[in-house]
Enzyme design. Sequence first.
Site, PDB file in Angstrom:
ATOM      1  CG  LEU A 179      -4.906  -2.594   4.092  1.00 44.10           C
ATOM      2  CD1 LEU A 179      -4.952  -2.679   2.570  1.00 44.10           C
ATOM      3  CD2 LEU A 179      -3.476  -2.382   4.550  1.00 44.10           C
ATOM      4  CE  LYS A 180      -7.848   6.499   8.022  1.00 48.57           C
ATOM      5  NZ  LYS A 180      -8.105   7.095   6.693  1.00 48.57           N
TER       6      LYS A 180
END
Length: 1159
Positions: free
Chosen positions: A182-183
């Site tokens: 995930l960013k």
Amino acid sequence: MKSHQRREGSKGHWWLEMPNSNRPSTSYSVSDRIPSATSENITNRLTSLCVAEKGEQSDVSEPSIQFGNIGPKSHVSLHEEKCKLNPKAYETVSGATTTEVNKGPVDSTSVLADETRTSTEKPDTGLSSLLDNFTADDSTYSVAKIRAAFYPKFENENSDQEIRTRMIKIVSKGLATLEVSLKHSGSLFMYAGHEGGAYSKNSYGNIYTAVGVFVLGHVFCEAWGSQANMKQAEFNEFLECNRMCISMELVTAVLGDHGQRPREDYVVVTAVTELGSGRPKFYETPDIIAFCRKWRLPTNHIWLFSTRRSVTSFFAAYDALCEEGTATPVCKTLDDIADISVPGSKNHVKVQGEILEGLVARIVSHESSKHMEHVLRDYPPPSSNGGDQHLGSSLREICAANRNDERQLIKALIDGVGPSFCPNSLDWFGHEASHSHSRNVGESVLDKFLSSRHADFSTEKLKEMFVIMKESAVDFKCYHNFHKVNSVSSNNLHFKMVIHVRRDSAFRFYQEKMRCETGLWPLYRGFFVDLNLFKVDKERLAEFSKENNAVVEIGGDTNGASTKYGLADEDACLMIKLKFLTYKIRTFLLRNGLSTLLQKGPAAYKDYYLSQMKIWNISHEKEEELRKMLDKWAESMHVKFGDRQLPSSTYLSEAEPFLEQYAKDNPLNQALIGSAGSLVRTEDFLATVEGSEDVEGDLEPERETTSSSPAHPDNEAVGKDESLIVFFPGVPGCAKSALCEEILSTPGGLGDDRPVCSLMGDRIKGSRYWVKASEELWKRPCSVLLADKNAPTEEVWRQIEDMCRSTKASAVPVIPDSEGTESNPFSLEALAVFMLRVLNRVNHPVMINLATSIATNVVNGVAGKLDKSSPNAGYVLLKFYHLYDGKSRQEFESKLIERFGSLVKMPLLEPERSSIPESVRSILEEGISLYKLHTNRHERLVSKRKYANEWVKWEKQLQETLLGNAVYLNSIQVPFEFAVAKVLEQLKAIAKGQYAAPSTEKRRFGTIVFAAVSLPVSGILDLLENQQLIIGKDPKIEELLENMNLKSSLTKAHVTLAHKRSHGVTAVASYGPYLNQNVPVDITALFFSDQSAALEAEPGIVDGEKISSKNEWPHVTVWTAEGVAGKKANLLPHLFKQGKATRIDIKPPIRITGTLEFF
């Protein structure tokens, strides 16, 4: 600490320590480690420096260089004495003695108490004077050690689609695994221990790092409860002893708005790095998770895809979600299709919200899955002991109480985290009376550093880097290192250096250098160096030089990308960022467009957002929905604010209520926006204010770089109020200059009244040409500029894109038409024609071109004309020819169309021509082999003339061969007048908006709604018109088929396998492994009623696996009555049972082969 032997085959490095009796116990108190010091001690020490430099030379001898634990040892804190590491990478013949100055570490907590000091002296004056009087001479040495670094920024040269294709291929062969994370939407924060320092992306000692330290300190309180103070001290000790740095995403509501204001302030660890005394070593993700679980630090959500089925399903899932994906459906879908899913310790939805910035996908070792399984088995998620613990004031409470005074706010944050984690504030304030951080002495320090002798291998490598980086957009900021104040003398200076990369072009520039110069260390994001300049006494200079020359590196550079995971450089570094439209709406369209909207008005804002949507290549449906929403946003903001500016750092105060209300209007709006509401108000506790220096660039507009701007949809004319740049990605001899002359002399130009001008590149230095071109466009707005210069590389294309954005221009590439080869867009016939044209030139202008000059210098050191008098014309053309190496013709054209939206082809060779003579082919292939041998030998073009004799011989043979076959080479060329006419025709079409871009392999991402087998319409028509199978079985059919008029109405046919709305994204993505593969489909029956008709279908087997449709009744809809939706065909089996439809069996079934596609 538990020992754990790393299994064979995995290349990562465990953080776990092996049993060692020499290691100290980490159970100790901070008071045992750091003796107290008074403010007077600090002041006296700094003041004495000023006095000492005025007198005779200090009697302090040179620092000892401890190879293996590099650095002067004139100041060694107690914890360093207790945690000495064995040498890892260096050795020396002998050591040296040390004379220490003012033994004992500095307790800088007392420095903060010195505010009431009444002395008029400023201790920093002494440090500045020492630097001013420090000269670099033969006795000057330096030691530079990286103190903090984040992953290198690798610029992939290929398009996103090419990267994805390569990733799938590598994983499918079992060579690697795809890792996806995930960013989180925040800021980079790095921590190297309380003395090692806290750093943000481009700075230290500011509000960003103070917030980061506070949040990280609270992580320990939440995780360890009553043990927090002890664990904080142990953690600092561990990082300091092992020279390590951890990198985190710092997500907080107090530093400005990103996509959504987080509900909590938190960090997520993204990298763990062993700095040692050489090149940083980054832990593999399983080791990061083990490290974090040991220390109870927050981890990210990670997915591993190790098979072709899973990796193709992942990319299909992203394509289905990218226009409307939010955290919950994205995480659920990836959980379903990944081979391994490791949930993060911070749930994105709970701590940040549903708006998800994106995903980061990168290639990792094929052993990662096994490694991860072992870590998950050996290190279960830790429990939290701090649930009932009172944590004191929160970050937002402290910011609210001190928001009007940033200096006081930083002090409050440091006090709030406590002395066990942050025992001093030297990095923020130095000495209170000196304001030391207000002065950057970078330029002076850098010059002295580069002039000094390096004392070890690490320093030598950093010098190599800095020399190259000085040529690009990089700033070197240096500050006095107050942690080393007890070691400072007139001959021994310590600094902290910040390497600030101002533009992404610097990474691309450096990356090109790395390709040419093996052994260069990479350019890191977040890059900080501890620097020591010192002198060696004359009596010991010879001995010291001998010791220095004896330094050797043990084991070579084991961190090189060329051996990483056993993959080549480009493959090992493959990485791609995949962002979601719901995030980009907020940041790119709302926040970044604010200044345009409020300064230039709604019309300019519309141009801006249309340009962004063109770059993103979003679906037509989403584009229409966005236009409506953004026009409404523009209207409301323009009415409310007029030309007054709204701070971008708090744009969500206006955007969130607007989005929440807009989402309530209908379900389509809700899907477009993704999530809105539950606004976190930041006005009372925002730690940064609009107008203050944004040193991190975290609030700067994010930019996409895949297309020039302003962009124009297909068939839209290039506006007369903007310029058009015509440029030439070609090779010398492609007739660009002659073509430019013809266009210039054409009456009426391109037929739209814009003046046409030309800028010849041969008389302008290569690095200045595009700057000069930009100046010409500013002087002559609304004109057509013929950029008469070869533009062969993507770096040049980026410059053209930047010029388009800055001058409001469009660009169109003109290329010679050629079939190309598998690895080059130009065929050997085309190359031979180009070479002959060059050899026929007389008195061609002198080429002031960097690339050509280098190529020319290789043979005889003479740069000059590229014509029949040039002794190395063939070599120069081979140089240009190989700049395109690695791209097929299709890839070359697709990339240009993807970037610039159009492409003009200049006819070159006659379609009907005889084959190239063997003598011409042979001499060209011989030159190509010699060129590759030459470049492989020297890695770059400047050599010691190793092959000069061979080149001279080849050049002579080349001229004889080409001139001897001139009749043939002239005969296969189209008439020049014909080529000019075709180019003018295409350019005029572009200017008038009558141009349609050639089809390319690029697919519009984000438009996946369903998976289906696409069938040939001709096969369906042949089946329906079969007298024996269909028409002869029911008299009604012939009349029905005539009324259907299928030959004109049936334009496409498919069997739906899964639909995103009906079956879910996971179901659609599951067909990813079979994308573009042939699928046999058996047609078993025809159903029809007075409103619809469909063929019953049964998909067959591909690669041994049955392709099954998720539909209850797989079919091919062939007709619906006017006004009847296609989905009504799904009801035909039920209507048949009710006697309202007819069924005709087809026996035996007819097999039609189609292709599995996403729609």
